[in-house]
Scaffold this active site. Structure first.
Site, PDB file in Angstrom:
ATOM      1  N   HIS A  44       0.852  -1.194   0.000  1.00  0.00           N
ATOM      2  CA  HIS A  44       0.000   0.000   0.000  1.00  0.00           C
ATOM      3  C   HIS A  44       0.884   1.240   0.000  1.00  0.00           C
ATOM      4  O   HIS A  44       1.986   1.221   0.546  1.00  0.00           O
ATOM      5  CB  HIS A  44      -0.908   0.003   1.230  1.00  0.00           C
ATOM      6  CG  HIS A  44      -1.771  -1.209   1.304  1.00  0.00           C
ATOM      7  ND1 HIS A  44      -2.959  -1.312   0.605  1.00  0.00           N
ATOM      8  CD2 HIS A  44      -1.613  -2.391   1.964  1.00  0.00           C
ATOM      9  CE1 HIS A  44      -3.500  -2.493   0.847  1.00  0.00           C
ATOM     10  NE2 HIS A  44      -2.701  -3.167   1.663  1.00  0.00           N
TER      11      HIS A  44
ATOM     12  N   ARG B 282      27.621 -13.634   2.227  1.00  0.00           N
ATOM     13  CA  ARG B 282      28.796 -14.136   1.509  1.00  0.00           C
ATOM     14  C   ARG B 282      28.356 -14.856   0.244  1.00  0.00           C
ATOM     15  O   ARG B 282      27.186 -15.140   0.041  1.00  0.00           O
ATOM     16  CB  ARG B 282      29.603 -15.078   2.375  1.00  0.00           C
ATOM     17  CG  ARG B 282      28.899 -16.387   2.716  1.00  0.00           C
ATOM     18  CD  ARG B 282      29.814 -17.295   3.540  1.00  0.00           C
ATOM     19  NE  ARG B 282      29.226 -18.566   3.845  1.00  0.00           N
ATOM     20  CZ  ARG B 282      29.272 -19.642   3.073  1.00  0.00           C
ATOM     21  NH1 ARG B 282      29.875 -19.596   1.904  1.00  0.00           N
ATOM     22  NH2 ARG B 282      28.720 -20.778   3.450  1.00  0.00           N
TER      23      ARG B 282
END
Length: 181
Positions: A51, A119
């Site tokens: 919204h 990573r």
């Protein structure tokens, strides 16, 4: 695994060999694509709709929807929320409890609130299946005793007594590439 909650259901596409654990919620007011070989842990929410920020722009329930794309061979941890417009690349892991607001490229471990890259997934991950636990060591210990559905791990932590941990193998459901009904 039940329950599965969908807003519409016809806008969701699942790839082959997708495993969905319990309490998956799909707010699928627009397209959700889930690739092949995806593992979805419990309590995951995938949302295509939001919204507007300003209250005057949502006085009558105004909303927006953007598609969500989940690549092949992903592992999505427990309690992850994937927000509208997100694409997650193949072979990645989204850590438990993450709120995914932006795209995540392939071959990465990402986690957090907001979700961010921790990573890359590398060849080292072929050698170690969890932290400092080596696949080869486990295979030697379990030679001849491994079943298809579970394996036993002997683990020592900081010179404490070994403890046995049993990991159940993931069940993979073969699904046809078609919308949910």
């Amino acid at each position: 695994e039940p329950p599965l909650t969908v807003a519409i259901g016809k806008t969701v596409t699942l790839g082959d060999n997708v495993y969905v654990n319990c309490n998956l919620t799909l707010v699928d007011d627009y397209t959700i694509r889930i690739g092949n070989g995806v593992l979805i842990a419990p309590n995951v929410v995938i949302i295509t709709t939001g919204h507007p920020v300003h209250h005057k722009l949502r006085e009558h329930g105004e909303m927006y929807s953007f598609e969500v794309n989940i690549g092949d061979n992903l592992w999505i941890g427990s309690n992850v929320v994937i927000c509208p417009g997100v694409t997650i690349g193949e072979n990645s892991i989204i850590g438990a409890g993450s709120i995914v607001l932006h795209d995540v490229a392939g071959q990465l471990v990402a986690a957090g609130n907001p979700c961010r890259v921790i990573r890359e997934i590398t060849d080292r991950d072929l050698e170690y299946y969890f932290r400092d636990l080596r696949v080869a060591d486990q295979q030697e210990r379990n030679a001849g005793s491994v079943s298809e559905t579970s394996f036993l791990v002997q683990r020592s932590t900081n010179n404490r007594t070994n403890r046995a941990e049993c990991f159940s193998g993931m069940r993979i459901k073969n699904t046809q590439r078609s919308p949910l009904r």
